[in-house]
Design a protein around this motif. Structure first.
Motif, PDB file in Angstrom:
ATOM      1  N   ALA A 178       0.801  -1.219   0.000  1.00 15.72           N
ATOM      2  CA  ALA A 178       0.000   0.000   0.000  1.00 15.72           C
ATOM      3  C   ALA A 178       0.838   1.275   0.000  1.00 15.72           C
ATOM      4  CB  ALA A 178      -0.950   0.003   1.202  1.00 15.72           C
ATOM      5  N   ARG A 179       2.073   1.218   0.472  1.00 14.36           N
ATOM      6  CA  ARG A 179       2.926   2.412   0.476  1.00 14.36           C
ATOM      7  C   ARG A 179       3.878   2.429  -0.718  1.00 14.36           C
ATOM      8  NH1 ARG A 179       4.736   4.200   6.623  1.00 14.36           N
ATOM      9  NH2 ARG A 179       2.704   3.955   7.623  1.00 14.36           N
ATOM     10  N   GLN A 180       3.648   1.545  -1.677  1.00 16.22           N
ATOM     11  CA  GLN A 180       4.545   1.467  -2.817  1.00 16.22           C
ATOM     12  C   GLN A 180       3.771   1.657  -4.118  1.00 16.22           C
ATOM     13  OE1 GLN A 180       7.857  -1.261  -2.713  1.00 16.22           O
ATOM     14  NE2 GLN A 180       6.971  -2.328  -0.970  1.00 16.22           N
ATOM     15  N   ASP A 181       4.473   2.037  -5.149  1.00 12.69           N
ATOM     16  CA  ASP A 181       3.876   2.097  -6.475  1.00 12.69           C
ATOM     17  C   ASP A 181       3.622   0.670  -6.957  1.00 12.69           C
ATOM     18  OD1 ASP A 181       4.148   2.100  -9.596  1.00 12.69           O
ATOM     19  OD2 ASP A 181       3.730   4.184  -9.029  1.00 12.69           O
ATOM     20  N   LEU A 220      -0.866 -13.765  -5.726  1.00  3.64           N
ATOM     21  CA  LEU A 220      -0.301 -12.690  -4.922  1.00  3.64           C
ATOM     22  C   LEU A 220      -1.408 -11.836  -4.310  1.00  3.64           C
ATOM     23  CD1 LEU A 220       2.603 -11.473  -7.252  1.00  3.64           C
ATOM     24  CD2 LEU A 220       2.824 -12.835  -5.175  1.00  3.64           C
ATOM     25  N   GLY A 221      -1.203 -11.445  -3.053  1.00  4.22           N
ATOM     26  CA  GLY A 221      -2.117 -10.549  -2.360  1.00  4.22           C
ATOM     27  C   GLY A 221      -1.389  -9.316  -1.881  1.00  4.22           C
ATOM     28  N   PRO A 222      -1.060  -8.370  -2.782  1.00  5.89           N
ATOM     29  CA  PRO A 222      -0.433  -7.122  -2.332  1.00  5.89           C
ATOM     30  C   PRO A 222      -1.436  -6.300  -1.538  1.00  5.89           C
ATOM     31  CG  PRO A 222      -0.959  -6.999  -4.665  1.00  5.89           C
ATOM     32  CD  PRO A 222      -1.276  -8.402  -4.231  1.00  5.89           C
ATOM     33  N   GLY A 223      -0.966  -5.569  -0.562  1.00  5.56           N
ATOM     34  CA  GLY A 223      -1.841  -4.907   0.389  1.00  5.56           C
ATOM     35  C   GLY A 223      -2.845  -3.957  -0.243  1.00  5.56           C
ATOM     36  N   ALA A 224      -4.104  -4.093   0.178  1.00  3.27           N
ATOM     37  CA  ALA A 224      -5.166  -3.207  -0.301  1.00  3.27           C
ATOM     38  C   ALA A 224      -5.229  -1.920   0.506  1.00  3.27           C
ATOM     39  CB  ALA A 224      -6.509  -3.925  -0.249  1.00  3.27           C
ATOM     40  N   PHE A 225      -4.757  -1.956   1.753  1.00  6.52           N
ATOM     41  CA  PHE A 225      -4.682  -0.728   2.547  1.00  6.52           C
ATOM     42  C   PHE A 225      -3.567  -0.865   3.574  1.00  6.52           C
ATOM     43  CE2 PHE A 225      -7.889  -3.308   4.776  1.00  6.52           C
ATOM     44  CZ  PHE A 225      -7.484  -3.236   6.101  1.00  6.52           C
ATOM     45  N   ASP A 226      -3.122   0.296   4.075  1.00  3.93           N
ATOM     46  CA  ASP A 226      -1.978   0.392   4.980  1.00  3.93           C
ATOM     47  C   ASP A 226      -2.440   0.194   6.420  1.00  3.93           C
ATOM     48  OD1 ASP A 226       0.314   1.044   6.368  1.00  3.93           O
ATOM     49  OD2 ASP A 226       0.296   3.168   5.807  1.00  3.93           O
ATOM     50  N   VAL A 227      -2.002  -0.875   7.049  1.00 10.06           N
ATOM     51  CA  VAL A 227      -2.442  -1.162   8.418  1.00 10.06           C
ATOM     52  C   VAL A 227      -1.694  -0.328   9.456  1.00 10.06           C
ATOM     53  CG1 VAL A 227      -3.022  -3.523   7.775  1.00 10.06           C
ATOM     54  CG2 VAL A 227      -0.799  -3.047   8.807  1.00 10.06           C
ATOM     55  N   HIS A 228      -0.657   0.383   9.043  1.00 10.41           N
ATOM     56  CA  HIS A 228       0.136   1.148   9.998  1.00 10.41           C
ATOM     57  C   HIS A 228      -0.285   2.616  10.059  1.00 10.41           C
ATOM     58  CE1 HIS A 228       2.537  -2.349  10.628  1.00 10.41           C
ATOM     59  NE2 HIS A 228       2.834  -2.418   9.359  1.00 10.41           N
ATOM     60  N   PRO A 243      -3.671   5.133  11.011  1.00 15.10           N
ATOM     61  CA  PRO A 243      -5.005   5.124  11.614  1.00 15.10           C
ATOM     62  C   PRO A 243      -6.087   5.647  10.676  1.00 15.10           C
ATOM     63  CG  PRO A 243      -3.780   7.009  12.407  1.00 15.10           C
ATOM     64  CD  PRO A 243      -2.824   6.222  11.549  1.00 15.10           C
ATOM     65  N   LEU A 244      -5.704   6.137   9.493  1.00  9.34           N
ATOM     66  CA  LEU A 244      -6.663   6.756   8.586  1.00  9.34           C
ATOM     67  C   LEU A 244      -7.475   5.705   7.836  1.00  9.34           C
ATOM     68  CD1 LEU A 244      -4.364   9.556   7.129  1.00  9.34           C
ATOM     69  CD2 LEU A 244      -5.946   9.700   9.055  1.00  9.34           C
ATOM     70  N   GLU A 245      -8.702   6.062   7.495  1.00  6.55           N
ATOM     71  CA  GLU A 245      -9.570   5.156   6.741  1.00  6.55           C
ATOM     72  C   GLU A 245      -9.254   5.254   5.251  1.00  6.55           C
ATOM     73  OE1 GLU A 245     -14.334   4.534   5.719  1.00  6.55           O
ATOM     74  OE2 GLU A 245     -13.709   5.646   7.512  1.00  6.55           O
ATOM     75  N   ALA A 246      -9.057   4.107   4.618  1.00  5.40           N
ATOM     76  CA  ALA A 246      -8.855   4.054   3.169  1.00  5.40           C
ATOM     77  C   ALA A 246     -10.224   3.977   2.496  1.00  5.40           C
ATOM     78  CB  ALA A 246      -8.003   2.847   2.794  1.00  5.40           C
ATOM     79  N   ARG A 247     -10.540   4.933   1.648  1.00  6.19           N
ATOM     80  CA  ARG A 247     -11.849   4.981   1.004  1.00  6.19           C
ATOM     81  C   ARG A 247     -11.984   3.879  -0.043  1.00  6.19           C
ATOM     82  NH1 ARG A 247     -11.795   8.805  -2.116  1.00  6.19           N
ATOM     83  NH2 ARG A 247      -9.608   9.432  -1.870  1.00  6.19           N
ATOM     84  N   VAL A 248     -13.221   3.531  -0.371  1.00  7.17           N
ATOM     85  CA  VAL A 248     -13.495   2.486  -1.356  1.00  7.17           C
ATOM     86  C   VAL A 248     -12.812   2.819  -2.678  1.00  7.17           C
ATOM     87  CG1 VAL A 248     -15.298   1.358  -2.712  1.00  7.17           C
ATOM     88  CG2 VAL A 248     -15.673   1.808  -0.280  1.00  7.17           C
ATOM     89  N   GLU A 249     -12.947   4.054  -3.122  1.00  8.42           N
ATOM     90  CA  GLU A 249     -12.373   4.450  -4.411  1.00  8.42           C
ATOM     91  C   GLU A 249     -10.853   4.340  -4.385  1.00  8.42           C
ATOM     92  OE1 GLU A 249     -14.457   6.211  -2.578  1.00  8.42           O
ATOM     93  OE2 GLU A 249     -16.318   5.972  -3.733  1.00  8.42           O
ATOM     94  N   GLU A 250     -10.262   4.672  -3.253  1.00  8.54           N
ATOM     95  CA  GLU A 250      -8.806   4.575  -3.118  1.00  8.54           C
ATOM     96  C   GLU A 250      -8.348   3.127  -3.221  1.00  8.54           C
ATOM     97  OE1 GLU A 250      -5.560   5.207   0.496  1.00  8.54           O
ATOM     98  OE2 GLU A 250      -7.483   6.280   0.569  1.00  8.54           O
ATOM     99  N   ILE A 251      -9.044   2.218  -2.533  1.00 10.29           N
ATOM    100  CA  ILE A 251      -8.679   0.795  -2.580  1.00 10.29           C
ATOM    101  C   ILE A 251      -8.904   0.239  -3.978  1.00 10.29           C
ATOM    102  CG2 ILE A 251      -9.244  -1.486  -1.683  1.00 10.29           C
ATOM    103  CD1 ILE A 251      -9.936  -0.162   0.980  1.00 10.29           C
ATOM    104  N   LEU A 252     -10.021   0.612  -4.591  1.00  6.16           N
ATOM    105  CA  LEU A 252     -10.310   0.127  -5.942  1.00  6.16           C
ATOM    106  C   LEU A 252      -9.236   0.570  -6.922  1.00  6.16           C
ATOM    107  CD1 LEU A 252     -12.183  -1.294  -7.927  1.00  6.16           C
ATOM    108  CD2 LEU A 252     -13.489   0.842  -8.123  1.00  6.16           C
ATOM    109  N   ALA A 253      -8.811   1.816  -6.817  1.00  8.34           N
ATOM    110  CA  ALA A 253      -7.751   2.310  -7.704  1.00  8.34           C
ATOM    111  C   ALA A 253      -6.455   1.541  -7.487  1.00  8.34           C
ATOM    112  CB  ALA A 253      -7.536   3.808  -7.471  1.00  8.34           C
ATOM    113  N   ARG A 254      -6.174   1.210  -6.225  1.00 12.24           N
ATOM    114  CA  ARG A 254      -4.961   0.449  -5.945  1.00 12.24           C
ATOM    115  C   ARG A 254      -5.042  -0.955  -6.551  1.00 12.24           C
ATOM    116  NH1 ARG A 254      -4.448   1.394  -0.692  1.00 12.24           N
ATOM    117  NH2 ARG A 254      -3.001   3.099  -1.080  1.00 12.24           N
TER     118      ARG A 254
END
Length: 719
Positions: A626-629, A643-651, A653-664
């Motif tokens: 999630a913190r990488q390109d 492969l399961g590259p991270g959909a959101f950053d667990v480190h 506290p901020l909420e990852a929005r649906v659109e942000e995860i989808l784009a990733r």
């Protein structure tokens, strides 16, 4: 002359003061003024500990979060003016936070800065040498050196000309920084000088160091790795106040320029067994008698150790261990021996290693082919882009209190087990409600992914207060392995079977792998890494066979330390690859093809990871992303592994929005075929608050639904 130098004393403090200060500030319970006042008080406590044991120590050593981040800010790489802690901490744990990476093969994570595209730096006053407040009147101002920054950056220079340009520009920037030290001797930490290739850069490095040393008294400190002889000899000719080296008895020392002290790393900084001071006295006496000025120090910063040995030890370990404060004492005792002071404590300090008796079993045959395994796993019925988590769910205060009550005898084991099952039921209910496809029991019974297993294997000693900093305010208690590990009983079977009984969906059995168990524990005295890892793999193998025999269809081996322990020297890597391959095979090699083997990794250089995945041959790999390109996946794109590259950053506290995860996820699909993509967080959810974890998981599942709809395979079977 003989002097002693201590450095890297744990910034956690003796009672986790650092952790409480940072978390108090982040939660809003402490003001910025109280945070800085508390850090200054802690720095004073650490200075007192140094003064009581050694002649010299750093000043301004206490970071607000991470010394590499402090350096990046001090050099103007990121906009965080002095005193603006909101901007500073956003770089560590906000949107767009810097990626984390392991620091020189240890479990300390540093924040990885990015160098400017053009080699231009704008040093900022106020960040060096005293980022937390008023300067101390004693000690050596210290910071990480320019070569270590260049080698460990996100984008290290690719060509010799770029290396030269950045080092020359950094030389000018460091000249400004060192000017703020007011003419005091500066401790410049350059562990990267021990890496392969350092000799190729000497023609640009030497002028930089020479110019800096002519402006201010400079101690160039290297650690972790011994320097190549040519590198050490070249550095020794600089007009330095001191040159720090990892000392190897029997190896020749460089001949320093007049007035330069040899700063010799003689005691361990990341191991816990007491040093054989008498043997060191014998080896170092000729150096001292030749008239060479010597400073005695540690081979690594002391923050890899707990503060001090302060708990009762089991029989066999008494009088054998040395943590950070004891390492400082060792330096003082060794100095006394070299000065001819008779000291019975120094003579009796070391005890020979405990025996290590173990006969390894035969290596299992290779696993069935991937085609055979895929056929055997078809009946798992997974949808496109299966959703899952890494394993741990938030560790609430209630769960921590339960463990404390169990350990103190206030709660009987049966009542504790009932409460753990209640937590597992809640975790399964939540995952089914969210719509996850592959479930986990949530690990409510686990204090730590290594400590938990150490407490259930013979041969380990676990401490109650031996905390070590991993990153930010995150801590763990490294267990001490002192005898061959043996499985006492169930490790994960009981909780996994209970979770599976609550749902028709597959539940993963999750174990910490042998590399990580060894990496995040203190190794047995006199026993090598390979022997330790294979012994741990044998203990885990018994558990994995029983898990599969009881009908569990998915087994996940967590190896976040896999590349952490990759040897820093290229010539040692083929042997390590073979250790990893054999250890993984010993753990999962007996599993039938219908059992799906997952491997979890995080914070890795994925190009370096590829040969390990080829050798280990897992079915599914989950990893941090999630913190990488997303382009980092190019290094793994044609591997026949899911492969399961991270959909959101667990480190964060901020909420990852649906659109942000989808784009990733769509970004990942530019580098992976759809049938190979799994959807999961970067890592476990242990450190997140329950509401943070639920919000992000809900958004992750919703983003996956949208992705399935867009890809036209909403309900299609994955295989």
């Amino acid at each position: 002359m003989i002097r002693t130098l201590g450095f890297g004393l744990p910034r956690l403090g003796p009672n986790l003061e650092y952790k409480r200060l940072l978390e108090g500030f982040w939660s809003g319970l402490l003001s910025q003024e109280k945070l800085l006042a508390g850090l200054q008080e802690l720095e004073g406590l650490r200075a007192t500990a140094y003064r009581e044991a050694v002649d010299l120590h750093p000043a301004g050593e206490l970071s607000l979060y991470d010394p590499m981040l402090d350096l990046a800010v001090a050099l103007g790489l990121y906009a965080a003016p002095a005193g603006d802690l909101e901007a500073y901490y956003a770089l560590a744990r906000g949107n767009g936070a810097l990626p984390l990476r392991k620091w020189f093969g240890t479990n300390y994570h540093y924040l990885v800065p990015r160098l400017p595209e053009r080699p231009q730096y704008a040093p900022r006053p106020g960040w060096f040498p005293y980022p937390i407040g008023a300067p101390q009147e004693e000690g050596l101002p210290t910071l990480i050196g320019p070569y270590t920054l260049v080698r460990l950056a996100q984008n290290p220079p690719a060509s010799p000309m770029e290396v030269q340009a950045h080092l020359e520009a950094l030389g000018e920037a460091y000249g400004e920084l060192l000017g703020w030290a007011g003419g005091r001797t500066v401790l410049l930490q350059e562990p990267a000088l021990g890496l392969d290739g350092a000799g190729d850069h000497l023609s640009w490095l030497l002028p930089v160091y020479r110019t800096l040393a002519e402006r201010t008294p400079l101690v160039l400190l290297t650690y972790y790795l011994p320097l190549e002889p040519g590198v050490a000899e070249a550095l020794a000719q600089l007009p330095l106040k001191g040159l720090g080296l990892v000392y190897q008895p029997g190896s020749p020392l460089p001949h320093p320029a007049p007035g330069t002290a040899l700063v010799l790393g003689v005691v361990e900084g990341n191991g816990v067994w007491r040093t054989d001071l008498a043997a060191l006295q014998e080896a170092l006496t000729p150096v001292v008698e030749a008239g060479q000025e010597v400073w005695l120090t540690s081979k690594a910063p002391l923050f890899h150790l707990p503060w001090r040995v302060a708990e009762p030890l089991p029989p066999g370990l008494e009088g054998r261990l040395a943590f950070a404060v004891e390492r400082l004492k060792e330096l003082s005792l060794l100095k006394g021996l070299l000065l001819g002071e008779g000291n019975p404590e120094a003579q009796a300090w070391h005890t020979p290693p405990l025996p290590w008796d173990r006969v390894p079993s035969p290596i299992p045959p290779s696993r069935p082919s991937r085609q055979v395994r895929r056929q055997g796993q078809k009946d798992l019925g997974l949808p496109p882009f299966p959703t899952t988590t890494i394993g741990s769910f938030p560790q609430t205060q209630e769960l921590r209190a339960l463990r404390r009550r169990l350990r103190s005898g206030q709660l009987d084991p049966a009542a504790y087990r009932a409460r753990i099952q209640e937590a597992i039921r809640e975790n399964i209910r939540l995952q089914e409600e969210l719509g996850l496809d592959v479930l986990v029991h949530g690990e409510p019974e686990r204090s730590d992914m290594v400590e938990f297993f150490a407490e259930r294997l013979e041969g380990f000693h676990t401490t109650q207060g031996g905390f070590v900093l991993s990153y930010g305010s995150r801590v763990w208690r490294p267990p001490i392995l002192f005898a061959p590990p043996k499985r006492r009983g169930s490790l994960v079977l009981e909780e996994t079977l209970y979770a599976q009984s609550l749902t028709p969906k597959p539940v993963k059995a999750i174990l910490t792998g042998p590399i990580t168990l060894a990496a995040w524990s203190y190794l047995p005295q006199g026993v090598g890494f390979r022997e330790t890892v294979l012994a741990l793999a044998e203990a885990l193998r018994e558990e994995v066979k029983e898990v599969a025999a009881q009908g569990i269809r998915m087994v996940q081996v967590d190896e976040p330390a896999l590349l952490e322990k990759l040897p820093l020297r290229e010539r040692e890597r083929p042997g390590y690859l073979e250790v990893v391959r054999e250890a993984f095979l010993r753990v999962v090699g007996d599993l039938p093809p219908g059992v799906q083997v997952h491997l979890h990794l995080c914070y890795s250089d994925y190009a370096a990871l590829r040969p390990f995945l080829e050798a280990m041959d897992p079915d599914v790999v989950s990893l941090e992303g999630a913190r990488q390109d997303p382009s980092f996946l190019e290094a793994l794109a044609d591997l026949p592994v899911d492969l399961g590259p991270g959909a959101f950053d667990v480190h964060s506290p901020l909420e990852a929005r649906v659109e942000e995860i989808l784009a990733r996820l769509q970004g990942y699909l530019r580098h992976l075929p759809p049938e190979r993509l799994w959807v999961n967080p970067d890592c476990g959810l242990k450190t997140r608050k329950p509401e943070e974890a639920v919000a992000n998981l809900r958004n992750m599942v919703e983003a996956t639904k949208k992705l399935r709809e867009r890809m036209g395979g909403k309900d299609a079977d994955r295989t």
